[in-house]
Design a protein around this motif. Structure first.
Motif, PDB file in Angstrom:
ATOM      1  N   UNK A 122       0.825  -1.210   0.000  1.00  0.00           N
ATOM      2  CA  UNK A 122       0.000   0.000   0.000  1.00  0.00           C
ATOM      3  C   UNK A 122       0.860   1.263   0.000  1.00  0.00           C
ATOM      4  N   UNK A 123       2.011   1.223   0.686  1.00  0.00           N
ATOM      5  CA  UNK A 123       2.911   2.388   0.680  1.00  0.00           C
ATOM      6  C   UNK A 123       3.453   2.634  -0.718  1.00  0.00           C
ATOM      7  N   UNK A 124       3.820   1.542  -1.427  1.00  0.00           N
ATOM      8  CA  UNK A 124       4.318   1.701  -2.794  1.00  0.00           C
ATOM      9  C   UNK A 124       3.223   2.213  -3.719  1.00  0.00           C
ATOM     10  N   UNK A 125       1.977   1.735  -3.502  1.00  0.00           N
ATOM     11  CA  UNK A 125       0.874   2.207  -4.334  1.00  0.00           C
ATOM     12  C   UNK A 125       0.638   3.696  -4.100  1.00  0.00           C
ATOM     13  N   UNK A 126       0.671   4.125  -2.835  1.00  0.00           N
ATOM     14  CA  UNK A 126       0.482   5.546  -2.535  1.00  0.00           C
ATOM     15  C   UNK A 126       1.591   6.390  -3.158  1.00  0.00           C
ATOM     16  N   UNK A 130       1.214   9.271  -6.172  1.00  0.00           N
ATOM     17  CA  UNK A 130       1.770  10.620  -6.018  1.00  0.00           C
ATOM     18  C   UNK A 130       2.758  10.933  -7.129  1.00  0.00           C
ATOM     19  N   UNK A 131       3.598   9.935  -7.480  1.00  0.00           N
ATOM     20  CA  UNK A 131       4.601  10.153  -8.513  1.00  0.00           C
ATOM     21  C   UNK A 131       3.948  10.449  -9.858  1.00  0.00           C
ATOM     22  N   UNK A 132       2.934   9.655 -10.202  1.00  0.00           N
ATOM     23  CA  UNK A 132       2.253   9.869 -11.476  1.00  0.00           C
ATOM     24  C   UNK A 132       1.584  11.243 -11.496  1.00  0.00           C
ATOM     25  N   UNK A 182       8.984  16.439  -7.387  1.00  0.00           N
ATOM     26  CA  UNK A 182       8.768  15.004  -7.166  1.00  0.00           C
ATOM     27  C   UNK A 182       9.203  14.602  -5.764  1.00  0.00           C
ATOM     28  N   UNK A 183      10.391  15.035  -5.355  1.00  0.00           N
ATOM     29  CA  UNK A 183      10.898  14.668  -4.027  1.00  0.00           C
ATOM     30  C   UNK A 183      10.000  15.229  -2.929  1.00  0.00           C
ATOM     31  N   UNK A 184       9.586  16.483  -3.068  1.00  0.00           N
ATOM     32  CA  UNK A 184       8.707  17.074  -2.061  1.00  0.00           C
ATOM     33  C   UNK A 184       7.377  16.343  -1.990  1.00  0.00           C
ATOM     34  N   UNK A 185       6.823  15.969  -3.125  1.00  0.00           N
ATOM     35  CA  UNK A 185       5.544  15.259  -3.141  1.00  0.00           C
ATOM     36  C   UNK A 185       5.655  13.903  -2.458  1.00  0.00           C
ATOM     37  N   UNK A 186       6.705  13.145  -2.784  1.00  0.00           N
ATOM     38  CA  UNK A 186       6.873  11.824  -2.171  1.00  0.00           C
ATOM     39  C   UNK A 186       7.137  11.941  -0.672  1.00  0.00           C
ATOM     40  N   UNK A 187       7.909  12.937  -0.268  1.00  0.00           N
ATOM     41  CA  UNK A 187       8.209  13.107   1.158  1.00  0.00           C
ATOM     42  C   UNK A 187       6.949  13.436   1.945  1.00  0.00           C
ATOM     43  N   UNK A 188       6.136  14.346   1.421  1.00  0.00           N
ATOM     44  CA  UNK A 188       4.899  14.711   2.118  1.00  0.00           C
ATOM     45  C   UNK A 188       3.954  13.520   2.196  1.00  0.00           C
ATOM     46  N   UNK A 189       3.859  12.727   1.142  1.00  0.00           N
ATOM     47  CA  UNK A 189       2.996  11.548   1.161  1.00  0.00           C
ATOM     48  C   UNK A 189       3.449  10.545   2.210  1.00  0.00           C
ATOM     49  N   UNK A 190       4.748  10.337   2.281  1.00  0.00           N
ATOM     50  CA  UNK A 190       5.264   9.376   3.272  1.00  0.00           C
ATOM     51  C   UNK A 190       5.033   9.865   4.691  1.00  0.00           C
ATOM     52  N   UNK A 191       5.247  11.141   4.942  1.00  0.00           N
ATOM     53  CA  UNK A 191       5.028  11.672   6.285  1.00  0.00           C
ATOM     54  C   UNK A 191       3.551  11.641   6.656  1.00  0.00           C
ATOM     55  N   UNK A 192       2.675  11.872   5.674  1.00  0.00           N
ATOM     56  CA  UNK A 192       1.241  11.858   5.952  1.00  0.00           C
ATOM     57  C   UNK A 192       0.765  10.465   6.339  1.00  0.00           C
TER      58      UNK A 192
END
Length: 654
Positions: A122-126, A130-132, A182-192
């Motif tokens: 699920x983390x990889x899917x999220x 976000x990446x797409x 991209x990096x900011x988007x992935x970081x925010x998603x992971x922290x959320x």
């Protein structure tokens, strides 16, 4: 002439300009010869010019490369602050945009857990979603940039215009932008995702009962202040890249600290103010207690933008105030009722009688005084002194003379000062040097010391000048003098300044016209002001869009709750007021915090360049008013979504 000037000449209401440039047009200046498409420029040719005569200088080619002039430390700091202030809200917007639709995504991930996906999957899917989304957003932004770039030449913002070719991104910076998004988007998603537990039977949010800690939220802006206080020792250090990095880091820490402090303050406010008040207020406070993170996430962008704008305004006001103090003392000393123009022609003749009579006949001109003006100095290190040469009739208009014959010279003092002669500067028989050619010149016999008249445009200057008749000045001085006309005019006449310029151009195109009593701005400072205005306008539009999208997303997530409330009799007016309170309370709290942080940041930046803080309260209140108006506008724009979301059909759930 430039295409913009040619278009201006053909426009209605340009009669005076057409009269001033009454010459045959032989062609247009190409883009390579202009700074921007809106620049007004022309080249006037003539066969009477000669190299070295009347100030003429021969140029045999264009494109000469001059050595780069280092940017003033104050303007360098202003540019750095402007870039940080413009980019920080964009980063906050991106971080907030990644969380749009977060509750829907968590429920989707819970459904995937139900069909067998583990937490890593699920983390990889999220992350993949976000990446797409981030890459699609970057691609769409690039397309919009390329499309809008074609029309940039048609825009003119506060006198700032650029060619399409000037708006070409650097490949390295463009790549860094893509990677940063991209990096900011992935970081925010992971922290959320750390704040929720996605299980097969639903989503459990861990942030409901946790109490926010204040110490680290205060530590972030305090660290920023320490960096600003210790990173730069003087304004000259701002030219070094190693010194700029701590300054930028300190500014970002202060601005990001706003987003860290705001949720804690909002939590405390809702805790003490939720038990009383009208129903709409209680609904809003309860909703903020349950999801203050989502509320502040939408407001963070506008709060950071306002804090940065206040800091930038404080810095800009302090710098502009210093420039006005250092260069505008003479200008400010003139009374508002005094209107003076000075026309000068470097013709090497010093004859001004005919020029003065023509200017006197210009409608709106009250008086025109002609004299020849030159600068002399005792040595290379001495401050240049002013000498004015004219007949006795003209000199009597400049100063109160006891008597005058050809061959006299007078030291004139500013009005209201002592009348004793300044012998350290003007001493009869002393040798001085004409600044331009270096010719030696003897000070004539000084007849008396007199006081300047009110008609003298420079009578209020703290400077003792010499008035001399042509015989006293000598032929060598007259050859080096500039023919000058002092013009008194009334502003009751429409377009009087344009009329004066037109008269000067008709006499000789080489005439220069200035208005000393009119406020003048610093060219570099004005250019940075225009650039920052254009950038702040774009950022405010972006932040308004962020606030609107965040509010609409919250309404969509709560549509079943809103539908239930309406079904049980809650008036839609109460719900609308509740939405207004939900937007206004975080915005008002954020604006208060932004004002404190922005002012502190502006003061810290002024200390770097040794400037005293000068506050422009009107501009600060206007900036805060824009933020408040944005909250009201967003509420109005979300009313259609509220009415649709509160329809009873939204109770149905499968």
């Amino acid at each position: 002439m430039s295409p913009a000037l040619r278009k201006l000449l053909a426009a209605p209401g340009s009669d005076l300009l057409r009269e001033r440039l009454d010459h045959p047009i032989t062609g247009e200046v190409a883009d390579r010869g202009l700074v921007g498409p809106g620049e007004y420029a022309f080249y006037l040719g003539g066969e009477h010019m000669a190299d070295g005569v009347a100030g003429a200088r021969r140029l045999d080619h264009f494109g000469k490369v001059y050595p780069a002039k280092p940017l003033d430390p104050e303007l360098a700091l202003l540019s750095i602050v402007g870039m940080v202030v413009l980019l920080a809200p964009v980063a906050v917007f991106i971080a907030a945009a990644v969380r749009f639709g977060g509750e829907h995504r968590d429920r989707r991930l819970a459904a995937l857990r139900l069909v067998g996906a583990d937490r890593r999957t699920t983390a990889r899917i999220a992350a993949g979603e976000t990446l797409v989304s981030a890459l699609l957003g970057v691609a769409l932004g690039a397309v919009l940039f390329l499309f809008g770039r074609q029309f940039i030449g048609l825009m003119d913002i506060q006198g700032l215009s650029v060619f399409t070719a000037d708006l070409s991104p650097q490949p390295v910076l463009a790549a860094l932008t893509v990677v940063g998004v991209v990096v900011l988007s992935l970081t925010v998603t992971r922290l959320a995702m750390n704040g929720v537990v996605v299980e097969p039977l639903g989503v459990v949010r861990k942030s409901g009962g946790a109490t926010r800690r204040l110490w680290w939220r205060i530590a972030v802006p305090v660290l920023g202040l320490l960096l600003l206080r210790t990173s730069v020792r003087g304004g000259s250090d701002l030219r070094s890249a190693t010194s700029v990095i701590p300054v930028v880091a300190g500014m970002l820490a202060l601005l990001v600290g706003v987003t860290a402090i705001l949720p804690w303050i909002l939590e405390q406010l809702t805790r003490v103010s939720g038990g009383f008040g009208p129903l709409s207020w209680q609904l809003a406070v309860r909703r903020l207690q349950l999801s203050s993170e989502a509320a502040t996430r939408s407001v963070n962008g506008i709060v950071v933008a306002v804090a940065g704008a206040i800091a930038l305004q404080t810095l800009f006001t302090g710098i502009a105030h210093g420039h006005n103090d250092s260069s505008g003392a003479a200008r400010n000393s003139s009374t508002p009722r005094t209107h003076i123009g000075v026309a000068g022609l470097d013709d090497g003749k010093g004859s001004t009688d005919r020029y003065a009579s023509v200017f006197s006949s210009t409608p709106g001109v009250q008086q025109a005084i002609g004299y020849a003006e030159l600068s002399v100095s005792g040595s290379d290190d001495d401050f240049p002194q002013t000498v004015r040469v004219a007949g006795c009739g003209q000199l009597r208009l400049l100063a109160s003379l006891p008597g005058c014959t050809d061959g006299d010279a007078f030291v004139v003092t500013p009005r209201g000062t002592t009348s004793s002669a300044d012998t350290t500067v003007w001493k009869s028989g002393s040798t001085m040097r004409l600044d331009r050619k270096g010719t030696l010149w003897k000070v004539p016999h000084i007849t008396a010391t007199v006081e300047a008249r009110s008609s003298d445009p420079q009578g209020a200057y703290p400077e003792r000048m010499l008035l001399a008749t042509p015989r006293a000045a000598g032929s060598s001085a007259m050859a080096d003098a500039v023919s000058t006309i002092s013009i008194r005019y009334s502003t009751s006449s429409e377009d009087i300044q344009d009329r004066i310029r037109t008269t000067a151009a008709r006499l000789d195109p080489s005439f220069t016209v200035e208005f000393p009593t009119q406020a003048k701005g610093d060219t570099a400072l004005d250019g940075i002001r225009r650039d920052l205005l254009a950038g702040v306008t774009a950022v405010l539009l972006l932040i308004a869009a962020s606030l609107l999208l965040g509010t609409i997303e919250q309404l969509r997530d709560r549509r079943r709750v809103l539908a239930v409330l309406v079904t049980f009799g809650t008036p839609r007016r109460t719900l609308s007021s509740s939405i207004l309170w939900q937007t206004a309370l975080p915005v008002a709290t954020g604006l208060l915090v932004a004002g404190v942080v922005g002012t502190a940041l502006g003061n810290a930046l002024l200390r770097l360049i040794g400037r005293a803080a000068v506050y422009d309260w009107n501009s600060m209140l206007a900036t805060a008013g824009i933020g408040a108006a944005a909250s009201v506008a967003v509420t109005v724009l979300t009313l259609p979504t509220l009415w649709r979301s509160s329809h009873p059909e939204n109770i149905r759930f499968e």
